[in-house]
Design a protein around this motif. Structure first.
Motif, short mmCIF file in Angstrom:
data_model
loop_
_atom_site.label_atom_id
_atom_site.label_comp_id
_atom_site.label_asym_id
_atom_site.label_seq_id
_atom_site.Cartn_x
_atom_site.Cartn_y
_atom_site.Cartn_z
N UNK A 86 35.98 -153.74 -4.48
CA UNK A 86 36.37 -154.94 -3.76
C UNK A 86 36.88 -155.95 -4.78
N UNK A 87 38.12 -156.36 -4.62
CA UNK A 87 38.68 -157.26 -5.62
C UNK A 87 38.02 -158.63 -5.54
N UNK A 88 37.81 -159.20 -6.71
CA UNK A 88 37.14 -160.48 -6.80
C UNK A 88 38.19 -161.58 -6.90
N UNK A 89 37.99 -162.67 -6.15
CA UNK A 89 38.86 -163.84 -6.25
C UNK A 89 38.08 -164.93 -6.95
N UNK A 90 38.76 -165.88 -7.55
CA UNK A 90 38.05 -166.90 -8.30
C UNK A 90 36.95 -167.59 -7.52
N UNK A 91 37.16 -167.82 -6.21
CA UNK A 91 36.15 -168.50 -5.41
C UNK A 91 34.88 -167.69 -5.27
N UNK A 92 34.97 -166.38 -5.53
CA UNK A 92 33.82 -165.50 -5.39
C UNK A 92 32.97 -165.47 -6.64
N UNK A 93 33.43 -166.14 -7.71
CA UNK A 93 32.71 -166.13 -8.97
C UNK A 93 31.51 -167.05 -8.87
N UNK A 94 30.30 -166.55 -9.15
CA UNK A 94 29.12 -167.40 -9.06
C UNK A 94 29.15 -168.52 -10.11
N UNK A 95 28.49 -169.63 -9.79
CA UNK A 95 28.48 -170.76 -10.70
C UNK A 95 27.52 -170.56 -11.87
N UNK A 96 26.59 -169.62 -11.72
CA UNK A 96 25.59 -169.42 -12.75
C UNK A 96 26.20 -168.80 -14.00
N UNK A 97 25.67 -169.21 -15.16
CA UNK A 97 26.11 -168.67 -16.45
C UNK A 97 25.08 -167.62 -16.87
N UNK A 98 25.53 -166.36 -16.96
CA UNK A 98 24.63 -165.26 -17.30
C UNK A 98 24.58 -164.96 -18.79
N UNK A 99 25.07 -165.90 -19.62
CA UNK A 99 25.10 -165.64 -21.05
C UNK A 99 23.70 -165.36 -21.60
N UNK A 100 22.70 -166.13 -21.16
CA UNK A 100 21.34 -165.93 -21.66
C UNK A 100 20.82 -164.55 -21.26
N UNK A 101 21.14 -164.12 -20.04
CA UNK A 101 20.72 -162.78 -19.60
C UNK A 101 21.37 -161.73 -20.48
N UNK A 102 22.64 -161.94 -20.81
CA UNK A 102 23.37 -161.00 -21.66
C UNK A 102 22.75 -160.96 -23.06
N UNK A 103 22.35 -162.12 -23.58
CA UNK A 103 21.67 -162.17 -24.87
C UNK A 103 20.37 -161.36 -24.84
N UNK A 104 19.61 -161.52 -23.76
CA UNK A 104 18.37 -160.76 -23.62
C UNK A 104 18.65 -159.26 -23.59
N UNK A 105 19.73 -158.87 -22.93
CA UNK A 105 20.08 -157.46 -22.85
C UNK A 105 20.46 -156.92 -24.22
N UNK A 106 21.24 -157.68 -24.98
CA UNK A 106 21.66 -157.24 -26.31
C UNK A 106 20.48 -157.16 -27.28
N UNK A 107 19.46 -157.95 -27.02
CA UNK A 107 18.27 -157.96 -27.89
C UNK A 107 17.14 -157.12 -27.28
N UNK A 108 17.52 -156.04 -26.64
CA UNK A 108 16.54 -155.17 -26.00
C UNK A 108 15.57 -154.62 -27.04
N UNK A 109 14.27 -154.58 -26.73
CA UNK A 109 13.27 -154.16 -27.72
C UNK A 109 13.40 -152.71 -28.19
N UNK A 110 14.15 -151.88 -27.47
CA UNK A 110 14.31 -150.49 -27.92
C UNK A 110 15.30 -150.39 -29.09
N UNK A 111 16.01 -151.47 -29.38
CA UNK A 111 17.02 -151.45 -30.45
C UNK A 111 16.44 -151.93 -31.77
N UNK A 112 17.02 -151.46 -32.85
CA UNK A 112 16.64 -151.97 -34.17
C UNK A 112 17.23 -153.37 -34.34
N UNK A 113 16.71 -154.10 -35.32
CA UNK A 113 17.22 -155.45 -35.57
C UNK A 113 18.71 -155.41 -35.92
N UNK A 114 19.13 -154.41 -36.68
CA UNK A 114 20.54 -154.29 -37.06
C UNK A 114 21.42 -154.07 -35.83
#
Length: 407
Positions: A86-114
């Motif tokens: 389903x194609x997304x239009x700009x009005x369908x974009x949520x106002x929330x910023x998921x950057x912090x969630x993305x940071x948490x995902x990238x810093x997943x505990x299964x990964x090494x510090x590097x």
């Protein structure tokens, strides 16, 4: 808008758009490729046609269409994909910023510090794989493989795109802060290479720390880390000569420190210390603030610095903290006291032949008048570091001690 303005805007929006797509489609790697294609399209179209009224929505729309095209190209999954295409239009974009969630995902505990660091710089920082590889002096193929493995490990762990809750969230946030701390430190004093600084990494760490602080302004450790970065970065321009040689803290021209960064950092330190809890980043920021408050090196309140390191050593034991406490102790009680404290680190495997321990011991030996011992330790320290700027500085100190009267 200038070219730098376009670059800054896209760097700010990229993790937000990636977060939106991963939350919607759950395909980290495919979403990242789609977002990069959208960003590339923006770099071509926006300078010519102007920035759209909703740039984030524009990027989400273009990236979603790219991702949908990828899904539709997989004929074996056509029926399942068509239901989600389903194609997304700009009005369908949520106002929330998921950057912090993305940071948490990238810093997943299964990964090494590097891997956490590399994935954060790639997905959230927006750096290319080649840029990250250059920063850490590894081949691009090696870094690409590391990032790819990190994504696969996250996928295998079945991690959902959502902020963890309770104790797990607090634990993961500490990992996020540690990764940003590592990125900043590598930018402020590169572990190897010809330059003392990697300003791009330091700037990126500060930018990401600002983003985390904007979403968690009441967290004392988040505030403390941002304050620490700003107060430390304020000294960057005075840490090297025009020739690129290292200038130690006590010889820097403090009038050239960035006053705006210092004022902002000092304000954040006060905020961070107003809470009921006290963490290592808050204490390190308080130490940096003590140095920033001193108009000259001689006016530094070394007793306060030592007291703060003593508290830090108790709540977050670390050989580097003890090393720095030894420097402060030498300033208040003399070099012999500092040298005595350094002997407690001799049996620590993490510090074995570390150039920082060797260089601090050399400095204190020089202060006691033991120029022969200082010369030996400066030479050993120079050989132990991969930073050419530090090597030049330590070799120069060794030469000076050798030429000193009585040596």
């Amino acid at each position: 808008m200038t070219a730098r303005g376009f670059e800054d805007l896209l760097r700010e929006l990229t993790p937000q758009v990636l977060g939106t797509l991963v939350a919607r489609y759950g395909r980290f790697e495919g979403c990242e490729d789609a977002v990069q294609e959208a960003v590339l399209a923006a770099t071509v179209q926006w300078p010519a046609e102007g920035v759209p009224g909703n740039p984030r929505g524009w990027l989400v729309t273009v990236a979603s269409r790219r991702l949908i095209d990828q899904l539709r190209s997989d004929h074996a999954r056509r029926e399942r994909e068509s239901a989600t295409a389903v194609e997304v239009v700009p009005e369908d974009v949520p106002d929330t910023d998921d950057t912090l969630v993305l940071l948490f995902l990238c810093c997943h505990p299964t990964l090494t510090a590097a891997s956490q660091t590399a994935l954060t710089l790639r997905a959230v920082g927006g750096l290319t794989t080649a840029e990250i590889a250059r920063a850490f002096l590894v081949p691009e193929a090696t870094m690409a493989a590391r990032i790819s493995r990190a994504k696969q490990r996250i996928k295998a762990a079945g991690s959902s795109f959502a902020l963890p809750e309770g104790a797990e969230r607090e634990e993961r946030l500490r990992v996020v802060l540690h990764v940003l701390y590592l990125i900043f430190n590598e930018g402020y004093t590169a572990s190897s290479g010809t330059e003392l600084h990697r300003a791009d990494l330091a700037h990126e760490a500060i930018r990401l720390a600002r983003m985390v602080h904007a979403q968690l302004p009441e967290d004392g450790e988040v505030t403390g880390l941002l304050a620490l970065m700003l107060l430390t970065h304020a000294r960057r321009e005075t840490r090297t000569t025009t020739a690129g040689d290292l200038v130690p803290l006590d010889e820097q021209d403090r009038k050239q420190w960035d006053r705006a960064l210092i004022d902002e950092g000092l304000g954040l330190v006060k905020e961070s210390l107003a809470g009921r809890t006290l963490g290592p980043y808050q204490l390190q920021a308080a130490i940096a603030a003590t140095h920033a408050d001193a108009a000259t090196a001689e006016e530094t309140d070394w007793r306060q610095v030592h007291a703060l390191y003593l508290i830090l050593e108790r709540i977050a034991p670390n050989p580097m903290v003890t090393l720095n406490r030894a420097i402060a102790l030498a300033e208040t009680e003399g070099p012999a006291a500092g040298l005595a404290l350094l002997t407690t680190l001799d049996g620590d495997e993490r510090m074995a032949r570390h150039h920082r321990l060797l260089s601090v011991r050399a400095h204190l030996l020089e202060q006691t008048g033991d120029t022969a011992g200082a010369y030996e330790h400066y030479r050993r320290a120079a050989k132990a570091t991969a930073s050419l700027a530090e090597q030049r500085y330590l070799e120069a100190r060794a030469s000076r001690t050798r030429q000193a009267p009585g040596s």
